[in-house]
Design an enzyme around this catalytic site. Structure first.
Site, PDB file in Angstrom:
ATOM      1  N   THR A 189       0.834  -1.216   0.000  1.00  0.00           N
ATOM      2  CA  THR A 189       0.000   0.000   0.000  1.00  0.00           C
ATOM      3  C   THR A 189       0.867   1.264   0.000  1.00  0.00           C
ATOM      4  O   THR A 189       0.370   2.336  -0.318  1.00  0.00           O
ATOM      5  CB  THR A 189      -0.985   0.045   1.198  1.00  0.00           C
ATOM      6  OG1 THR A 189      -0.239  -0.057   2.410  1.00  0.00           O
ATOM      7  CG2 THR A 189      -2.004  -1.076   1.121  1.00  0.00           C
ATOM      8  N   GLY A 219      11.162  -9.372  17.960  1.00  0.00           N
ATOM      9  CA  GLY A 219      12.308 -10.276  18.090  1.00  0.00           C
ATOM     10  C   GLY A 219      13.596  -9.577  17.682  1.00  0.00           C
ATOM     11  O   GLY A 219      14.646  -9.722  18.336  1.00  0.00           O
ATOM     12  N   TYR A 246      -8.244  -5.788  10.986  1.00  0.00           N
ATOM     13  CA  TYR A 246      -7.323  -4.723  11.401  1.00  0.00           C
ATOM     14  C   TYR A 246      -7.353  -4.572  12.921  1.00  0.00           C
ATOM     15  O   TYR A 246      -6.316  -4.554  13.577  1.00  0.00           O
ATOM     16  CB  TYR A 246      -7.739  -3.418  10.725  1.00  0.00           C
ATOM     17  CG  TYR A 246      -6.826  -2.242  10.963  1.00  0.00           C
ATOM     18  CD1 TYR A 246      -5.493  -2.259  10.544  1.00  0.00           C
ATOM     19  CD2 TYR A 246      -7.300  -1.086  11.586  1.00  0.00           C
ATOM     20  CE1 TYR A 246      -4.666  -1.162  10.737  1.00  0.00           C
ATOM     21  CE2 TYR A 246      -6.484   0.019  11.774  1.00  0.00           C
ATOM     22  CZ  TYR A 246      -5.168  -0.019  11.353  1.00  0.00           C
ATOM     23  OH  TYR A 246      -4.352   1.076  11.548  1.00  0.00           O
ATOM     24  N   THR A 258      -5.821  10.572  10.972  1.00  0.00           N
ATOM     25  CA  THR A 258      -4.742  11.496  10.618  1.00  0.00           C
ATOM     26  C   THR A 258      -4.800  11.756   9.123  1.00  0.00           C
ATOM     27  O   THR A 258      -5.118  10.847   8.353  1.00  0.00           O
ATOM     28  CB  THR A 258      -3.384  10.860  10.995  1.00  0.00           C
ATOM     29  OG1 THR A 258      -3.422  10.483  12.371  1.00  0.00           O
ATOM     30  CG2 THR A 258      -2.224  11.822  10.777  1.00  0.00           C
ATOM     31  N   ARG A 282     -10.229   6.429   2.052  1.00  0.00           N
ATOM     32  CA  ARG A 282     -10.605   7.077   3.313  1.00  0.00           C
ATOM     33  C   ARG A 282     -11.286   8.405   3.040  1.00  0.00           C
ATOM     34  O   ARG A 282     -11.205   8.968   1.952  1.00  0.00           O
ATOM     35  CB  ARG A 282      -9.376   7.253   4.210  1.00  0.00           C
ATOM     36  CG  ARG A 282      -9.076   5.964   4.929  1.00  0.00           C
ATOM     37  CD  ARG A 282      -7.941   6.092   5.895  1.00  0.00           C
ATOM     38  NE  ARG A 282      -6.676   6.102   5.197  1.00  0.00           N
ATOM     39  CZ  ARG A 282      -5.511   5.950   5.824  1.00  0.00           C
ATOM     40  NH1 ARG A 282      -5.467   5.813   7.124  1.00  0.00           N
ATOM     41  NH2 ARG A 282      -4.398   5.958   5.124  1.00  0.00           N
TER      42      ARG A 282
HETATM   43  N1  UDP Z   1     -16.872   7.988   4.695  1.00  0.00           N
HETATM   44  C1  UDP Z   1     -17.781   8.694   3.929  1.00  0.00           C
HETATM   45  N2  UDP Z   1     -17.522   8.873   2.591  1.00  0.00           N
HETATM   46  C2  UDP Z   1     -16.397   8.424   1.987  1.00  0.00           C
HETATM   47  C3  UDP Z   1     -15.460   7.708   2.776  1.00  0.00           C
HETATM   48  C4  UDP Z   1     -15.721   7.508   4.126  1.00  0.00           C
HETATM   49  O1  UDP Z   1     -18.827   9.148   4.434  1.00  0.00           O
HETATM   50  O2  UDP Z   1     -16.247   8.653   0.768  1.00  0.00           O
HETATM   51  C5  UDP Z   1     -17.130   7.825   6.134  1.00  0.00           C
HETATM   52  C6  UDP Z   1     -17.014   6.385   6.649  1.00  0.00           C
HETATM   53  O3  UDP Z   1     -18.252   5.706   6.535  1.00  0.00           O
HETATM   54  C7  UDP Z   1     -16.615   6.611   8.087  1.00  0.00           C
HETATM   55  C8  UDP Z   1     -15.837   7.930   8.065  1.00  0.00           C
HETATM   56  O4  UDP Z   1     -16.135   8.543   6.818  1.00  0.00           O
HETATM   57  O5  UDP Z   1     -17.769   6.799   8.896  1.00  0.00           O
HETATM   58  C9  UDP Z   1     -14.326   7.747   8.160  1.00  0.00           C
HETATM   59  O6  UDP Z   1     -13.962   6.733   7.259  1.00  0.00           O
HETATM   60  P1  UDP Z   1     -12.456   6.415   6.865  1.00  0.00           P
HETATM   61  O7  UDP Z   1     -12.506   5.370   5.805  1.00  0.00           O
HETATM   62  O8  UDP Z   1     -11.724   7.673   6.565  1.00  0.00           O
HETATM   63  O9  UDP Z   1     -11.759   5.791   8.161  1.00  0.00           O
HETATM   64  P2  UDP Z   1     -12.195   5.221   9.592  1.00  0.00           P
HETATM   65  O10 UDP Z   1     -12.177   6.384  10.505  1.00  0.00           O
HETATM   66  O11 UDP Z   1     -13.582   4.610   9.477  1.00  0.00           O
HETATM   67  O12 UDP Z   1     -11.172   4.214   9.894  1.00  0.00           O
END
Ligand code: UDP
Length: 310
Positions: free
Chosen positions: A35, A102, A145, A175, A186
Site C-alpha cells: 500500500t 524479536g 485490522y 490522521t 478514506r
Molecule cells: N466515509 C464517507 N464517505 C467516503 C469515505 C468515508 O462518508 O467517501 C465515512 C465512513 O463511513 C466513516 C468515516 O467517513 O464513517 C471515516 O472513514 P475512513 O474510511 O476515513 O476511516 P475510519 O475512521 O472509518 O477508519
C-alpha cells in the site's frame, strides 16, 4: 540513533523518516510497497543517512549492525485496503509485530508500536481514554485490522513484561495530510479528490457518525516525544476537533469552492464507529503534547497537495 522504520513508504512512515533524518539520525526504511509508494520517499533515496530495504516484515528480518530503535508502522490502514487485504493485514499485525519485536530484542533496541483508535472498535465510552478496553467485533469485516492491532499490543506488552524490552505504544486517531493516497478510500482523500473534480461528496449513511481529525505534523511530534519518553503504557495521539462526517463534507466543499454539494450513499462498512474522539490527558500531561495545526489550516495544506497530484 540508528532506527528502523517499517512501513517507511507509507503516508505516516515517510513523514517519520523525514523527521528522524532532520534530527540527524540514521534511518533504515523498510516496506513491501503493497500500500506504500516509492514516490513518498523518492526525495530520500539519495540522502546519505537513509537506506531503503524492500522487504515484507512478515518474513524473517535481517539487519546488519546495531539498531537503537524500531518503529513498527507497516500495515494497510484504510478500511478499503484492509477489506481487500484481510490476510496480509492480520499477518503484518501479528507476524510482522512478532518479527520486529524479536529483532528489537536481539539488538537491544527500543520498540515503538503504531496502534490505532480502531482497537476501541465502535466505542461505548466517549471520548476514549486509554483505559477503555473497547467494543470490537472480532469476526466483522473490520476485525482483521482491529484484532491484528490488539494482538500487536498484547505481544508488545508480553515482550515488555517477559523480556524487559523497552517498548512504547501509540494509539493513532484519524490522521490526514500530504502523501495520503488519492484512491485509498478514506474520507479525507475521497472528499478532497471529489471536490477538486467538481463532483458531489459521497457521505456514507446519514453522515452523523463523527471523527476527530489530526494533521500529520502533530502526530509525528507526538510519536517522536513518546519514543523519547519513559512511558510504556499506550498513549492516544489525536485531536479534540470532532466533526460529523456531514459537517466535514461541508468544510471540504467550502475550502475548495466546490458547488456540487453532497450525496448520501449506503456504503458504511459494518462496524463503522458511530463516534470517535480521543481523551488525550496522557499525551498532554506526560508528553506535554498538544495539537498545533487547526483543522482548516491542515486541510488547506492537504488540498494544495492533492491539487498538485491530481
Ligand atoms: N466515509 C464517507 N464517505 C467516503 C469515505 C468515508 O462518508 O467517501 C465515512 C465512513 O463511513 C466513516 C468515516 O467517513 O464513517 C471515516 O472513514 P475512513 O474510511 O476515513 O476511516 P475510519 O475512521 O472509518 O477508519
Amino acid at each position: 540513533m540508528r532506527v528502523l522504520i517499517t512501513g517507511a513508504a507509507g503516508f505516516i512512515g515517510s513523514h517519520l523518516c523525514d523527521r528522524f533524518l532532520a534530527e540527524g539520525h540514521d534511518v533504515i526504511g523498510m516496506d513491501n510497497l503493497i500500500t506504500g509508494a516509492m514516490r513518498n520517499i523518492a526525495h530520500l533515496t539519495e540522502h546519505p543517512n537513509f537506506t531503503f530495504i524492500h522487504h515484507n516484515v512478515t518474513q524473517h528480518i535481517h539487519i546488519d549492525g546495531t539498531l537503537d530503535a524500531i518503529l513498527h508502522f507497516a500495515s494497510p490502514a484504510s478500511p478499503v485496503d484492509y477489506l481487500k487485504l484481510p490476510i496480509q493485514t492480520l499477518k503484518v499485525g501479528a507476524l510482522g509485530t512478532h518479527n520486529t519485536l524479536g529483532l528489537a530484542r536481539a539488538k537491544s533496541a527500543r520498540y515503538l508500536l503504531a496502534s490505532t483508535s480502531e482497537i476501541y472498535g465502535d466505542p461505548l465510552v466517549h471520548p476514549q481514554p486509554e483505559t477503555y478496553v473497547g467494543n470490537v467485533d472480532a469476526i466483522g469485516p473490520r476485525g482483521v485490522y482491529d484484532e491484528a492491532k490488539r494482538f500487536a499490543e498484547a505481544m508488545t506488552m508480553a515482550y515488555h513484561r517477559a523480556h524487559g524490552l523497552d517498548t512504547r505504544i501509540v494509539r493513532i486517531f484519524n490522521t490526514y495530510g500530504p502523501r495520503m493516497r488519492l484512491n485509498d478510500g478514506r474520507v479525507v482523500p475521497n472528499f478532497i479528490a471529489q471536490a477538486l473534480r467538481g463532483e458531489p461528496l459521497t457521505v456514507y449513511g446519514d453522515g452523523k457518525q463523527t471523527r476527530s481529525f489530526q494533521y500529520i505534523d502533530d502526530l509525528i511530534e507526538g510519536v517522536y516525544r513518546l519514543l523519547h519518553s519513559a512511558y510504556t503504557q499506550p498513549v492516544n495521539i489525536g485531536t479534540p476537533f470532532e466533526k460529523s462526517i456531514l459537517e466535514f463534507a461541508e468544510i471540504v466543499n467550502e475550502l475548495t469552492g466546490n458547488s456540487a454539494g453532497i450525496i448520501f450513499k449506503d456504503e458504511r462498512i459494518q462496524g463503522d464507529p458511530q463516534t470517535r474522539r480521543p481523551d488525550t490527558t496522557r499525551a498532554r500531561t506526560l508528553l506535554k503534547w498538544e495539537p498545533r495545526v487547526d483543522l482548516y489550516d491542515g486541510l488547506r495544506r492537504t488540498i494544495a497537495y492533492f491539487r498538485e497530484v491530481l
